[in-house]
Design a protein around this motif. Structure first.
Motif, PDB file in Angstrom:
ATOM      1  N   LYS A 230       5.719 -25.674  -4.517  1.00  0.00           N
ATOM      2  CA  LYS A 230       4.860 -26.474  -5.417  1.00  0.00           C
ATOM      3  C   LYS A 230       3.402 -26.044  -5.289  1.00  0.00           C
ATOM      4  N   MET A 231       2.995 -25.728  -4.075  1.00  0.00           N
ATOM      5  CA  MET A 231       1.595 -25.288  -3.904  1.00  0.00           C
ATOM      6  C   MET A 231       1.356 -23.959  -4.614  1.00  0.00           C
ATOM      7  N   MET A 232       2.340 -23.067  -4.530  1.00  0.00           N
ATOM      8  CA  MET A 232       2.175 -21.774  -5.225  1.00  0.00           C
ATOM      9  C   MET A 232       2.147 -21.977  -6.727  1.00  0.00           C
ATOM     10  N   SER A 233       3.026 -22.851  -7.211  1.00  0.00           N
ATOM     11  CA  SER A 233       3.096 -23.095  -8.647  1.00  0.00           C
ATOM     12  C   SER A 233       1.751 -23.623  -9.171  1.00  0.00           C
ATOM     13  N   ALA A 234       1.105 -24.467  -8.366  1.00  0.00           N
ATOM     14  CA  ALA A 234      -0.180 -25.044  -8.799  1.00  0.00           C
ATOM     15  C   ALA A 234      -1.287 -23.998  -8.892  1.00  0.00           C
ATOM     16  N   MET A 235      -1.036 -22.815  -8.384  1.00  0.00           N
ATOM     17  CA  MET A 235      -2.044 -21.743  -8.493  1.00  0.00           C
ATOM     18  C   MET A 235      -1.971 -21.030  -9.841  1.00  0.00           C
ATOM     19  N   SER A 236      -1.073 -21.465 -10.729  1.00  0.00           N
ATOM     20  CA  SER A 236      -0.872 -20.840 -12.050  1.00  0.00           C
ATOM     21  C   SER A 236      -0.732 -19.317 -11.951  1.00  0.00           C
ATOM     22  N   PRO A 237       0.104 -18.839 -11.020  1.00  0.00           N
ATOM     23  CA  PRO A 237       0.186 -17.380 -10.871  1.00  0.00           C
ATOM     24  C   PRO A 237       0.949 -16.761 -12.029  1.00  0.00           C
ATOM     25  N   LYS A 238       0.719 -15.465 -12.225  1.00  0.00           N
ATOM     26  CA  LYS A 238       1.428 -14.749 -13.290  1.00  0.00           C
ATOM     27  C   LYS A 238       2.392 -13.704 -12.730  1.00  0.00           C
ATOM     28  N   PHE A 239       2.256 -13.379 -11.448  1.00  0.00           N
ATOM     29  CA  PHE A 239       3.154 -12.371 -10.867  1.00  0.00           C
ATOM     30  C   PHE A 239       3.241 -12.570  -9.359  1.00  0.00           C
ATOM     31  N   LEU A 240       4.237 -11.921  -8.776  1.00  0.00           N
ATOM     32  CA  LEU A 240       4.395 -11.892  -7.318  1.00  0.00           C
ATOM     33  C   LEU A 240       4.561 -10.437  -6.896  1.00  0.00           C
ATOM     34  N   ARG A 241       3.599  -9.950  -6.106  1.00  0.00           N
ATOM     35  CA  ARG A 241       3.708  -8.581  -5.589  1.00  0.00           C
ATOM     36  C   ARG A 241       4.624  -8.625  -4.367  1.00  0.00           C
ATOM     37  N   LEU A 242       5.737  -7.913  -4.436  1.00  0.00           N
ATOM     38  CA  LEU A 242       6.734  -7.990  -3.372  1.00  0.00           C
ATOM     39  C   LEU A 242       7.317  -6.608  -3.092  1.00  0.00           C
ATOM     40  N   PRO A 243       7.728  -6.336  -1.859  1.00  0.00           N
ATOM     41  CA  PRO A 243       7.797  -7.198  -0.670  1.00  0.00           C
ATOM     42  C   PRO A 243       6.704  -6.866   0.341  1.00  0.00           C
ATOM     43  N   GLY A 244       5.495  -6.657  -0.021  1.00  0.00           N
ATOM     44  CA  GLY A 244       4.392  -6.319   0.900  1.00  0.00           C
ATOM     45  C   GLY A 244       3.614  -5.208   0.290  1.00  0.00           C
ATOM     46  N   GLY A 245       2.537  -4.820   0.966  1.00  0.00           N
ATOM     47  CA  GLY A 245       2.061  -4.969   2.319  1.00  0.00           C
ATOM     48  C   GLY A 245       2.778  -4.027   3.300  1.00  0.00           C
ATOM     49  N   ASN A 246       2.269  -4.155   4.504  1.00  0.00           N
ATOM     50  CA  ASN A 246       2.844  -3.373   5.604  1.00  0.00           C
ATOM     51  C   ASN A 246       4.339  -3.590   5.732  1.00  0.00           C
ATOM     52  N   TYR A 247       4.806  -4.738   5.346  1.00  0.00           N
ATOM     53  CA  TYR A 247       6.223  -5.081   5.493  1.00  0.00           C
ATOM     54  C   TYR A 247       7.106  -4.141   4.675  1.00  0.00           C
ATOM     55  N   LEU A 248       6.590  -3.658   3.578  1.00  0.00           N
ATOM     56  CA  LEU A 248       7.335  -2.689   2.776  1.00  0.00           C
ATOM     57  C   LEU A 248       7.564  -1.411   3.586  1.00  0.00           C
ATOM     58  N   GLU A 249       6.517  -1.009   4.316  1.00  0.00           N
ATOM     59  CA  GLU A 249       6.535   0.298   4.975  1.00  0.00           C
ATOM     60  C   GLU A 249       7.232   0.301   6.330  1.00  0.00           C
ATOM     61  N   GLY A 250       7.069  -0.809   7.103  1.00  0.00           N
ATOM     62  CA  GLY A 250       7.567  -0.833   8.472  1.00  0.00           C
ATOM     63  C   GLY A 250       6.729   0.076   9.354  1.00  0.00           C
ATOM     64  N   ASP A 251       6.831  -0.144  10.669  1.00  0.00           N
ATOM     65  CA  ASP A 251       6.116   0.739  11.602  1.00  0.00           C
ATOM     66  C   ASP A 251       6.705   2.146  11.555  1.00  0.00           C
ATOM     67  N   TYR A 252       8.032   2.216  11.468  1.00  0.00           N
ATOM     68  CA  TYR A 252       8.738   3.502  11.437  1.00  0.00           C
ATOM     69  C   TYR A 252       9.571   3.548  10.160  1.00  0.00           C
ATOM     70  N   ILE A 253       9.961   4.769   9.801  1.00  0.00           N
ATOM     71  CA  ILE A 253      10.684   4.916   8.535  1.00  0.00           C
ATOM     72  C   ILE A 253      11.964   4.069   8.536  1.00  0.00           C
ATOM     73  N   ASN A 254      12.642   4.012   9.691  1.00  0.00           N
ATOM     74  CA  ASN A 254      13.883   3.218   9.715  1.00  0.00           C
ATOM     75  C   ASN A 254      13.618   1.710   9.857  1.00  0.00           C
ATOM     76  N   GLU A 255      12.348   1.327   9.824  1.00  0.00           N
ATOM     77  CA  GLU A 255      12.030  -0.109   9.834  1.00  0.00           C
ATOM     78  C   GLU A 255      11.389  -0.545   8.520  1.00  0.00           C
ATOM     79  N   ARG A 256      11.500   0.308   7.501  1.00  0.00           N
ATOM     80  CA  ARG A 256      10.981  -0.055   6.177  1.00  0.00           C
ATOM     81  C   ARG A 256      11.816  -1.203   5.609  1.00  0.00           C
TER      82      ARG A 256
END
Ligand code: AHR
Length: 630
Positions: A230-256
């Motif tokens: 509900k808090m996110m909805s109240a921000m009237s967003p138009k998109f969600l960039r997913l899944p990251g950030g560093n989280y997309l990449e991982g520290d190592y290739i096999n941790e992407r």
């Protein structure tokens, strides 16, 4: 200062110089639209950081539900035993699936009804229990003797049982068991609770994927916390960039973020180590990300892994990169393909035959960190393959490139209030030529305040938003980061996060409110404005909406002193206008889990004059005016 000459009333004094301050003036011509405002300007950026999903948005209450390898073994699990019963824990060498091929093995001795032994889990810094609420649980088990399991939510301090259920376990192969816990009406809402799973009979009990969900947004199974949605909805967003950030990449290739390993039943998800120091359950998998977009009625901005991981490893462009490019094509097909395609069929099998809308694909994340300088060629390889199959999508590069012609460049800013106030930063995009790629401010935040931004940060953010709105012919999208943080000790890896929470409560920072106000009051065109004599820490944005016949005027006074200004308005209706204002006594003022509403927008009405309107904006204030057009 202007020097004016005035006739003195005193007879012997003829003419004397008087110093008079130039009236600070903001001139606004609402009658002529200048440039179109990007309809997708404000959105959300997300990744698994600060326990954003596990221990956050994702409504799982059990911590370390799959007993992943970690020291000490079975972190967050302890033995519980009543009376004379005992139990010992060790790793079981079997599991319910190839992905979860090990288990927690309990050897229970001397147990009986009312004399149970088993395991206990504290959740993510406690388990929030509310009165008269239903919690849905499940676990996989394999037992060598018939047994009866008892699942109980128990108050840490009193030992009171808040909800319980019994589950009969027959001998057999691995099987999933479901249970439901209804809390008593007289329960006091608290997070000082834990889960116990105990067994009535001696024997060996192998367990895996022990889960318990609090109620979810739209009652979606494996879903999200309603308060945060509900808090996110109240921000009237138009998109969600997913899944990251560093989280997309991982520290190592096999941790992407290996999206294919995040699909299907939870028992088929092996989980993986994220770059922020903890294991991800991957309960928030690709389909869950997409459903999150659907629930908020927004589009994904899909970031695909582009062959660079944070510890400096990269995949050589060319043949080595090919499997990663094909993986990205599969991922796009999973998101957008109809059920007749291979990956569209996979999505349909998981219960979502309808393709998701998609317009933007981001190739990588912050690839300026890649010291090998391979991003040019990596981007080009992804771009040509994606464009060949999907020519309509706009491609975002995460660093400047000389090949592949990105449609958009992703710029990131983590700055102090003073840096955001500076003309260099505030006017940076005013001066940028409009012939190159469009801009996505994929991560930005004023970083003062912890765990969540203070009011000084909200002022920095608001000043920056005036700049982004003014330049929204060029800046097509922008998303603050990080969005979420669990505020418990050890919960946060990156300070200054928009929304804070524990397992029971959540709260909005002043910066959150600034974004809510800016995004909910945005027109479709910028208009001509100019300022004179204004304080250097005074910022504004003016847009008009043809549809709503409204001027949205944002005034940011980042100085501590009130600003008395003349608004030279043209094209507005003289009369009552809505004023939303966000104010704090000092830049250090903030909201917190204990004082969630210390700073919040206040609505009032003001009388606006077409022509010369005198208006004073208090110090440390953000004002948004909705002024009807003439
Ligand atoms: O938002 C926190 C981190 O900042 C993101 O993961 C990364 O992209 C950036 O460096």
């Amino acid at each position: 200062m202007k020097i004016q000459y005035r006739l003195c009333l005193v007879t012997f004094c003829l003419v004397a110089p008087v110093l008079q301050a130039q009236t600070p003036t903001l001139t606004i011509d609402a009658s002529k639209p200048v440039t179109a405002v990007s309809p997708t300007l404000y959105g959300l950026m997300t990744e698994e950081i600060n326990y954003s999903y596990d221990g956050g948005l994702y409504a799982e209450m059990v911590r370390n539900r799959t007993f992943h390898d970690h020291w000490p073994p079975f972190e967050y699990w302890t033995v519980v035993a009543q009376k004379s019963a005992t139990a010992q824990l060790k790793y079981g060498s079997t599991g319910p699936s190839a992905a979860l091929s090990k288990s927690l093995q309990l050897t229970i001795v001397d147990a009986g009804p009312g004399n149970e032994a088993g395991i206990s889990n504290p959740g993510y810094w406690g388990m929030a229990v509310q009165p008269s609420t239903t919690y849905k649980g499940s676990f996989y088990a394999k037992v060598d003797h018939p047994n009866v399991a008892h699942a109980r939510l128990i108050a840490d301090d009193s030992g009171n049982v808040l909800a319980q259920a019994a589950i009969v376990l027959p001998v057999g192969d691995w099987k999933q068991f479901q249970y439901v816990l209804h809390s008593q009406p007289n329960v006091t809402a608290s997070s000082r609770n834990h889960l116990e799973l105990t067994f009535e009979h001696p024997g060996i009990v192998n367990l895996q994927l022990v889960s318990l969900f609090s109620p979810t947004f739209n009652n979606t199974p494996n879903g999200n916390r309603p308060d945060l949605m509900k808090m996110m909805s109240a921000m009237s967003p138009k998109f969600l960039r997913l899944p990251g950030g560093n989280y997309l990449e991982g520290d190592y290739i096999n941790e992407r973020f290996e999206w294919k390993k995040t699909l299907g039943p939870l028992v088929d998800r092996p989980t993986h180590r994220g770059p922020w120091g903890y294991q991800s359950t991957d309960g928030m998998g690709l389909l869950e990300f997409l459903k999150w977009c659907e629930d908020l009625k927004i589009e994904p901005v899909l970031a695909v892994y582009a062959g660079y991981s944070l510890k400096g490893y990269h995949v050589q462009p060319g043949k080595d990169l090919e499997p990663f490019v094909l993986d990205a094509l599969d991922e796009i097909e999973y998101v957008t393909g109809d059920p007749g395609t291979k990956w569209g069929a996979e999505r349909a099998k998981e219960g979502h035959p309808k393709p998701f809308p998609l317009h933007y694909i981001e190739v990588g994340n912050e690839d300026w960190f890649d010291k090998s300088k391979s991003y040019d060629a990596r981007f080009e390889q992804f771009a040509s393959a994606i464009r060949q199959k999907y020519p309509a999508y706009k491609l975002i590069a995460t660093a400047p490139v000389t090949q592949g012609q990105p449609d958009v460049i992703d710029d990131h800013y983590y700055l102090t209030p003073e840096e955001f106030f500076s003309p260099d930063q505030n006017q940076k995009y005013d001066k940028m030529d409009r012939k190159g790629p469009k801009i996505f401010i994929g991560e930005w935040a004023t970083r003062t305040g912890s765990p969540t931004p203070d009011f000084g940060a909200a002022l920095g953010d608001a000043s920056w938003m005036t700049s982004m709105e003014r330049n929204s012919d060029l800046i097509v999208m922008a998303s603050y980061a990080p969005l979420l943080t669990n505020i418990n000790p050890g919960g946060m890896q990156w300070s200054t996060d928009l929304i804070g929470y524990d397992s029971l409560r959540s709260y909005a920072s002043p910066s959150y409110w600034a974004q809510v106000l800016f995004a909910a009051h945005l027109g479709d065109h910028t208009i001509r404005t100019s300022g004179s004599g204004l304080d250097p820490r005074f910022f504004w944005s003016a847009t008009t909406s043809e549809k709503n016949h409204m001027l949205y005027l944002k005034l940011v006074n980042a100085s501590a002193e009130p600003q008395a200004i003349t608004l030279a308005l043209n094209g507005v209706h003289s009369g009552s206008a809505q004023l939303s204002s966000l104010h704090a006594a000092t830049r250090s003022a903030t909201n917190s889990i204990e004082r969630p509403n210390a700073i919040a927008p206040v609505q009032s009405r003001v009388n606006v004059v077409d022509g010369q309107w005198k208006h004073t904006i208090p110090g440390n204030s953000i004002e948004v005016l909705d002024i009807p057009l003439k």
